[in-house]
Design a protein around this motif. Structure first.
Motif, PDB file in Angstrom:
ATOM      1  N   VAL A  55       0.848  -1.193   0.000  1.00  0.00           N
ATOM      2  CA  VAL A  55       0.000   0.000   0.000  1.00  0.00           C
ATOM      3  C   VAL A  55       0.885   1.245   0.000  1.00  0.00           C
ATOM      4  O   VAL A  55       1.791   1.367   0.821  1.00  0.00           O
ATOM      5  CB  VAL A  55      -0.933   0.013   1.222  1.00  0.00           C
ATOM      6  N   TYR A  56       0.605   2.147  -0.955  1.00  0.00           N
ATOM      7  CA  TYR A  56       1.369   3.397  -1.011  1.00  0.00           C
ATOM      8  C   TYR A  56       0.911   4.327   0.110  1.00  0.00           C
ATOM      9  O   TYR A  56      -0.291   4.540   0.296  1.00  0.00           O
ATOM     10  CB  TYR A  56       1.172   4.093  -2.361  1.00  0.00           C
ATOM     11  N   VAL A  57       1.853   4.842   0.841  1.00  0.00           N
ATOM     12  CA  VAL A  57       1.568   5.768   1.936  1.00  0.00           C
ATOM     13  C   VAL A  57       2.140   7.121   1.577  1.00  0.00           C
ATOM     14  O   VAL A  57       3.332   7.253   1.305  1.00  0.00           O
ATOM     15  CB  VAL A  57       2.167   5.258   3.267  1.00  0.00           C
ATOM     16  N   SER A  58       1.298   8.134   1.560  1.00  0.00           N
ATOM     17  CA  SER A  58       1.738   9.481   1.229  1.00  0.00           C
ATOM     18  C   SER A  58       2.691   9.999   2.301  1.00  0.00           C
ATOM     19  O   SER A  58       2.480   9.767   3.508  1.00  0.00           O
ATOM     20  CB  SER A  58       0.533  10.420   1.111  1.00  0.00           C
ATOM     21  N   PRO A  59       3.749  10.712   1.902  1.00  0.00           N
ATOM     22  CA  PRO A  59       4.664  11.278   2.906  1.00  0.00           C
ATOM     23  C   PRO A  59       3.992  12.341   3.768  1.00  0.00           C
ATOM     24  O   PRO A  59       4.531  12.725   4.804  1.00  0.00           O
ATOM     25  CB  PRO A  59       5.785  11.883   2.052  1.00  0.00           C
ATOM     26  N   TYR A  60       2.810  12.825   3.329  1.00  0.00           N
ATOM     27  CA  TYR A  60       2.094  13.836   4.104  1.00  0.00           C
ATOM     28  C   TYR A  60       0.918  13.240   4.876  1.00  0.00           C
ATOM     29  O   TYR A  60       0.069  13.976   5.373  1.00  0.00           O
ATOM     30  CB  TYR A  60       1.577  14.932   3.166  1.00  0.00           C
ATOM     31  N   ALA A  61       0.853  11.905   4.969  1.00  0.00           N
ATOM     32  CA  ALA A  61      -0.326  11.259   5.554  1.00  0.00           C
ATOM     33  C   ALA A  61      -0.453  11.522   7.050  1.00  0.00           C
ATOM     34  O   ALA A  61      -1.555  11.666   7.563  1.00  0.00           O
ATOM     35  CB  ALA A  61      -0.271   9.757   5.277  1.00  0.00           C
ATOM     36  N   TYR A  62       0.632  11.585   7.749  1.00  0.00           N
ATOM     37  CA  TYR A  62       0.582  11.691   9.208  1.00  0.00           C
ATOM     38  C   TYR A  62       1.179  13.009   9.704  1.00  0.00           C
ATOM     39  O   TYR A  62       1.804  13.056  10.766  1.00  0.00           O
ATOM     40  CB  TYR A  62       1.315  10.509   9.846  1.00  0.00           C
ATOM     41  N   LEU A  63       0.951  14.059   8.945  1.00  0.00           N
ATOM     42  CA  LEU A  63       1.481  15.362   9.355  1.00  0.00           C
ATOM     43  C   LEU A  63       0.681  15.918  10.528  1.00  0.00           C
ATOM     44  O   LEU A  63      -0.540  15.794  10.583  1.00  0.00           O
ATOM     45  CB  LEU A  63       1.419  16.353   8.189  1.00  0.00           C
ATOM     46  N   GLU A  64       1.390  16.541  11.435  1.00  0.00           N
ATOM     47  CA  GLU A  64       0.753  17.235  12.548  1.00  0.00           C
ATOM     48  C   GLU A  64       1.037  18.721  12.416  1.00  0.00           C
ATOM     49  O   GLU A  64       2.180  19.118  12.157  1.00  0.00           O
ATOM     50  CB  GLU A  64       1.270  16.712  13.885  1.00  0.00           C
ATOM     51  N   LYS A  65       0.003  19.536  12.602  1.00  0.00           N
ATOM     52  CA  LYS A  65       0.149  20.971  12.383  1.00  0.00           C
ATOM     53  C   LYS A  65       1.212  21.572  13.298  1.00  0.00           C
ATOM     54  O   LYS A  65       2.007  22.414  12.863  1.00  0.00           O
ATOM     55  CB  LYS A  65      -1.190  21.676  12.594  1.00  0.00           C
ATOM     56  N   ALA A  66       1.246  21.127  14.530  1.00  0.00           N
ATOM     57  CA  ALA A  66       2.231  21.677  15.474  1.00  0.00           C
ATOM     58  C   ALA A  66       3.663  21.399  15.011  1.00  0.00           C
ATOM     59  O   ALA A  66       4.528  22.273  15.089  1.00  0.00           O
ATOM     60  CB  ALA A  66       1.995  21.093  16.870  1.00  0.00           C
ATOM     61  N   ALA A  67       3.884  20.173  14.508  1.00  0.00           N
ATOM     62  CA  ALA A  67       5.227  19.820  14.048  1.00  0.00           C
ATOM     63  C   ALA A  67       5.615  20.617  12.805  1.00  0.00           C
ATOM     64  O   ALA A  67       6.760  21.058  12.659  1.00  0.00           O
ATOM     65  CB  ALA A  67       5.304  18.323  13.758  1.00  0.00           C
ATOM     66  N   VAL A  68       4.653  20.822  11.894  1.00  0.00           N
ATOM     67  CA  VAL A  68       4.944  21.587  10.678  1.00  0.00           C
ATOM     68  C   VAL A  68       5.230  23.051  11.017  1.00  0.00           C
ATOM     69  O   VAL A  68       6.146  23.665  10.469  1.00  0.00           O
ATOM     70  CB  VAL A  68       3.771  21.482   9.689  1.00  0.00           C
ATOM     71  N   LEU A  69       4.454  23.610  11.932  1.00  0.00           N
ATOM     72  CA  LEU A  69       4.703  24.995  12.341  1.00  0.00           C
ATOM     73  C   LEU A  69       6.060  25.137  13.009  1.00  0.00           C
ATOM     74  O   LEU A  69       6.728  26.172  12.880  1.00  0.00           O
ATOM     75  CB  LEU A  69       3.593  25.469  13.280  1.00  0.00           C
ATOM     76  N   GLN A  70       6.458  24.097  13.730  1.00  0.00           N
ATOM     77  CA  GLN A  70       7.797  24.115  14.330  1.00  0.00           C
ATOM     78  C   GLN A  70       8.868  24.113  13.240  1.00  0.00           C
ATOM     79  O   GLN A  70       9.867  24.841  13.332  1.00  0.00           O
ATOM     80  CB  GLN A  70       7.953  22.892  15.248  1.00  0.00           C
ATOM     81  N   GLU A  71       8.652  23.299  12.189  1.00  0.00           N
ATOM     82  CA  GLU A  71       9.600  23.265  11.075  1.00  0.00           C
ATOM     83  C   GLU A  71       9.619  24.598  10.331  1.00  0.00           C
ATOM     84  O   GLU A  71      10.647  25.005   9.787  1.00  0.00           O
ATOM     85  CB  GLU A  71       9.217  22.142  10.108  1.00  0.00           C
ATOM     86  N   ALA A  72       8.470  25.292  10.281  1.00  0.00           N
ATOM     87  CA  ALA A  72       8.388  26.556   9.559  1.00  0.00           C
ATOM     88  C   ALA A  72       9.249  27.648  10.177  1.00  0.00           C
ATOM     89  O   ALA A  72       9.481  28.687   9.538  1.00  0.00           O
ATOM     90  CB  ALA A  72       6.932  27.024   9.497  1.00  0.00           C
ATOM     91  N   ARG A  73       9.738  27.430  11.379  1.00  0.00           N
ATOM     92  CA  ARG A  73      10.621  28.413  11.991  1.00  0.00           C
ATOM     93  C   ARG A  73      11.962  28.520  11.282  1.00  0.00           C
ATOM     94  O   ARG A  73      12.710  29.466  11.506  1.00  0.00           O
ATOM     95  CB  ARG A  73      10.843  28.073  13.468  1.00  0.00           C
ATOM     96  N   CYS A  74      12.215  27.543  10.394  1.00  0.00           N
ATOM     97  CA  CYS A  74      13.462  27.627   9.607  1.00  0.00           C
ATOM     98  C   CYS A  74      13.420  28.804   8.645  1.00  0.00           C
ATOM     99  O   CYS A  74      14.470  29.238   8.151  1.00  0.00           O
ATOM    100  CB  CYS A  74      13.703  26.325   8.852  1.00  0.00           C
ATOM    101  N   PHE A  75      12.226  29.351   8.379  1.00  0.00           N
ATOM    102  CA  PHE A  75      12.122  30.525   7.515  1.00  0.00           C
ATOM    103  C   PHE A  75      12.868  31.722   8.108  1.00  0.00           C
ATOM    104  O   PHE A  75      13.295  32.617   7.378  1.00  0.00           O
ATOM    105  CB  PHE A  75      10.654  30.917   7.295  1.00  0.00           C
ATOM    106  N   ASN A  76      13.001  31.731   9.435  1.00  0.00           N
ATOM    107  CA  ASN A  76      13.667  32.847  10.109  1.00  0.00           C
ATOM    108  C   ASN A  76      15.180  32.705  10.126  1.00  0.00           C
ATOM    109  O   ASN A  76      15.879  33.633  10.559  1.00  0.00           O
ATOM    110  CB  ASN A  76      13.155  32.969  11.551  1.00  0.00           C
ATOM    111  N   ASP A  77      15.677  31.559   9.665  1.00  0.00           N
ATOM    112  CA  ASP A  77      17.124  31.310   9.637  1.00  0.00           C
ATOM    113  C   ASP A  77      17.641  31.663   8.240  1.00  0.00           C
ATOM    114  O   ASP A  77      17.404  30.935   7.274  1.00  0.00           O
ATOM    115  CB  ASP A  77      17.405  29.846   9.966  1.00  0.00           C
ATOM    116  N   SER A  78      18.331  32.770   8.119  1.00  0.00           N
ATOM    117  CA  SER A  78      18.812  33.220   6.813  1.00  0.00           C
ATOM    118  C   SER A  78      19.784  32.225   6.189  1.00  0.00           C
ATOM    119  O   SER A  78      19.845  32.097   4.961  1.00  0.00           O
ATOM    120  CB  SER A  78      19.487  34.590   6.950  1.00  0.00           C
ATOM    121  N   MET A  79      20.530  31.499   7.015  1.00  0.00           N
ATOM    122  CA  MET A  79      21.463  30.508   6.486  1.00  0.00           C
ATOM    123  C   MET A  79      20.715  29.373   5.799  1.00  0.00           C
ATOM    124  O   MET A  79      21.091  28.936   4.698  1.00  0.00           O
ATOM    125  CB  MET A  79      22.318  29.951   7.627  1.00  0.00           C
ATOM    126  N   VAL A  80      19.629  28.909   6.407  1.00  0.00           N
ATOM    127  CA  VAL A  80      18.839  27.823   5.811  1.00  0.00           C
ATOM    128  C   VAL A  80      18.158  28.307   4.535  1.00  0.00           C
ATOM    129  O   VAL A  80      18.120  27.596   3.523  1.00  0.00           O
ATOM    130  CB  VAL A  80      17.786  27.316   6.824  1.00  0.00           C
TER     131      VAL A  80
END
Length: 290
Positions: A55-80
Motif C-alpha cells: 500500500v502506497y503511503v503518502s509522505p504527508y499522511a501523518y502530518l501534525e500541524k504543530a510539528a509543521v509549524l515548528q519546522e516553519a521556523r526555519c524561515f527565520n534562519d537566513s542561512m537555511v
C-alpha cells in the motif's frame, strides 16, 4: 501461451563446453522439467503479488500541524533560506497540504507564518520563490486580510524587478490580496505591465485586471481607466496576450451594447486578431448581439 527464456546453465545441451560427457550433470545443470518450470513461475507470481499488495503511503499522511509549524521556523534562519531552499519548499508543501485537508491556521499562526514567508524573498532560488507565490495565493483567502498585507511590500518589489517570472507571478498574487485603496497605489505599475514587451508579464497583468474587475465594484471603476492600454494590447504579436486583452475589453464594455457592437465590427473588419482563442471570443460576442 507462456514464453520463458531459458538460460544456458539450465540445460546441458545448451552449455558451450562440458568437462566429461560421461559424468552426470551437476545439480545446477539438471534438465528442466515441467514441474521445475511451474515452480519457477509460481515463485515469480508470488513475488509480483506481494509487490501489488504493498500500500502506497503518502509522505504527508501523518502530518501534525504543530510539528509543521515548528519546522516553519526555519524561515527565520537566513542561512537555511540561502543554502537549503529545498527544505523551505518542503515545509511550504506541508503547510499547503494542511490547508487543503482542512487544518487551517489560526490568526496567530497565520501571522507568524506570513512574517516568516516574507523572509523567504531574500532567496534567489526560482523554485522556492514560486512556492512562496503559491502559498500566499492559496492561503490568503482563509487568513485575516490584515495578516496578508504583510507580504504586499515584497510582492510590489517583485512586480517592479527585472525578472519576468517574478513580475508575472507577483501581479497574479497581488490581484488576489489587494483592495481598491491599494490598487490605486499600484495602478501605474499594472498599466505598464499590460503593454509590456514580455508576453508572460502582459498576460499576467490582463488576467489580474480581469479578476480585479469582477472582485469588487470599486476595483471595476479603476480597471475601466485601463481601456487605452488594453486596446493597445489587442495588437500584440503574442496570441495569448490578444486573447486576454479581448476578454478584458469585453468586460469593460459589457454594460454597453453599442460599445460591444463597435468592438465586434472593429476587429471583424481589420482582421488583426492572430489568436484563434480571441477569434472564438469574437464569434461568441457576435452571437450575443444577434
Amino acid at each position: 501461451f507462456l514464453f520463458i527464456i531459458i538460460s544456458p546453465h539450465h540445460h546441458p545441451k545448451l552449455t558451450p563446453t562440458m568437462a566429461d560427457p560421461n559424468q552426470p550433470p551437476p545439480e545446477d545443470d539438471a534438465p528442466l522439467t515441467m514441474a521445475g518450470m511451474m515452480k519457477e513461475v509460481q515463485v515469480l507470481a508470488d513475488k509480483f503479488k506481494a509487490e501489488d499488495d504493498e500500500v502506497y503511503v503518502s509522505p504527508y499522511a501523518y502530518l501534525e500541524k504543530a510539528a509543521v509549524l515548528q519546522e516553519a521556523r526555519c524561515f527565520n534562519d537566513s542561512m537555511v533560506v540561502r543554502e537549503n531552499p529545498r527544505k523551505c519548499c518542503t515545509v511550504i508543501a506541508q503547510l499547503l497540504h494542511l490547508q487543503n485537508t482542512g487544518q487551517f491556521l489560526s490568526s496567530t499562526e497565520a501571522t507568524e507564518v506570513f512574517f516568516g514567508v516574507t523572509k523567504l524573498f531574500m532567496s534567489d532560488d526560482a523554485s522556492l520563490r514560486r512556492m512562496v507565490y503559491l502559498f500566499i495565493k492559496e492561503v490568503a483567502e482563509t487568513c485575516n486580510p490584515d495578516d496578508v498585507i504583510i507580504v504586499t511590500s515584497s510582492l510590489t518589489k517583485d512586480m517592479t524587478c527585472d525578472v519576468d517570472l517574478y513580475r508575472a507571478n507577483a501581479l497574479r498574487v497581488l490581484a488576489r490580496i489587494i483592495d481598491a485603496a491599494m490598487l490605486g497605489a499600484i495602478e501605474r505599475y499594472v498599466k505598464q505591465a499590460i503593454v509590456d514587451s514580455s508576453g508572460m508579464v502582459a498576460s499576467a497583468a490582463l488576467v489580474s485586471a480581469t479578476h480585479l474587475f469582477v472582485a469588487a465594484p470599486e476595483n471595476a471603476v479603476i480597471v475601466r481607466r485601463w481601456i487605452g492600454e488594453t486596446q493597445e494590447a489587442t495588437a500584440s504579436p503574442n496570441e495569448m496576450v490578444q486573447f486576454h486583452a479581448i476578454q478584458l475589453m469585453y468586460q469593460i464594455k459589457s454594460t454597453d451594447r453599442l460599445a460591444i457592437s463597435k468592438l465586434v465590427q472593429q476587429f471583424s473588419q481589420k482582421n488583426t486578431l492572430r489568436s484563434p482563442l480571441a477569434v472564438t471570443c469574437l464569434v461568441r460576442y457576435t452571437a450575443k448581439l444577434l
